[in-house]
Design an enzyme around this catalytic site. Sequence first.
Site, PDB file in Angstrom:
ATOM      1  CB  CYS A 121       7.111   0.407   8.616  1.00 13.95           C
ATOM      2  SG  CYS A 121       6.954   0.602   6.831  1.00 13.95           S
ATOM      3  NE  ARG A 179       5.988  -3.397   3.628  1.00 18.45           N
ATOM      4  CZ  ARG A 179       5.916  -2.485   4.600  1.00 18.45           C
ATOM      5  NH1 ARG A 179       6.887  -2.398   5.478  1.00 18.45           N
ATOM      6  NH2 ARG A 179       4.882  -1.675   4.702  1.00 18.45           N
TER       7      ARG A 179
HETATM    8  C1  BEZ Z   1       2.723   0.635   6.362  1.00 17.70           C
HETATM    9  O1  BEZ Z   1       1.711   0.457   7.035  1.00 17.70           O
HETATM   10  O2  BEZ Z   1       3.846   0.416   6.790  1.00 17.70           O
HETATM   11  C2  BEZ Z   1       2.579   1.124   4.953  1.00 17.70           C
HETATM   12  C3  BEZ Z   1       1.495   0.682   4.204  1.00 17.70           C
HETATM   13  C4  BEZ Z   1       1.347   1.138   2.907  1.00 17.70           C
HETATM   14  C5  BEZ Z   1       2.258   2.040   2.372  1.00 17.70           C
HETATM   15  C6  BEZ Z   1       3.348   2.448   3.131  1.00 17.70           C
HETATM   16  C7  BEZ Z   1       3.516   1.995   4.428  1.00 17.70           C
END
Ligand code: BEZ
Length: 234
Positions: free
Chosen positions: A51, A134
């Site tokens: 993110c 997402r």
């Molecule tokens: C992230 O790195 O943004 C992420 C990865 C897996 C689950 C939730 C967030």
Amino acid sequence: MENQTHSVPRIGEKAPAFTASTTQGPIRFPDDFKGKWVLLFSHPADFTPVCTSEFMTFGAMSRDFERLGCQLIGLSVDSLSSHLAWLHTIRERIEFNGMKNVDVRFPLIDDVSMHVATLYGMIHPGESGTKAVRAVFFIDPDAVIRAIIYYPLALGRNFDELRRVLVGLQTIDRFHVSLPADWRPGDEVVVPSPGTMDALDRQEEHPADGVTCHDWFFCTRKLTEEEQQEMAIG
Ligand code: BEZ
């Protein structure tokens, strides 16, 4: 708790209205964004690596989206104070992919209640019951949903594709054309197929200037320089 069911908005439908508090103050959607394209997108959580990489990229590209008449609006199931702290950390401390000091100035919705995430079908329980996937909703200036893309939690979005979809939708609307596989700004566009036998015969015998036909129903043309400049693409 009572089981609530919601229909998820689909392409061609009006984007559901909502009010929300954001990192840019309260917003009323769609009223505050009349006449603009909006990319309404969700991310799973603040202070997570994928993110963070996405927010830096959105932040770095926000001028480009603005130039295309498009407002970015982000959302996650996190509080306003978490959002503020995260965006502050991104601006002050994170360097990634040649980007640093990225100042994210588009609204990021506090959706701890999951109200907006539920309204837009951004929670996919098979992936997570508490985090939004997402999702990206492309919403036109009449507040109609024109395209939707979903990615899972662990896969960051392709930002060239997000820009391509936006420019593609704007090109479709402006020139009443459609766009072939893998179309990129500057490529040939598909002209409408003939609707009568007379038009079919004309198209087959004398295609209009600049039009190439692969068959009577499949004709393409390049946008003129002026048309491309009008779209500020290419
Ligand atoms: C992230 O790195 O943004 C992420 C990865 C897996 C689950 C939730 C967030």
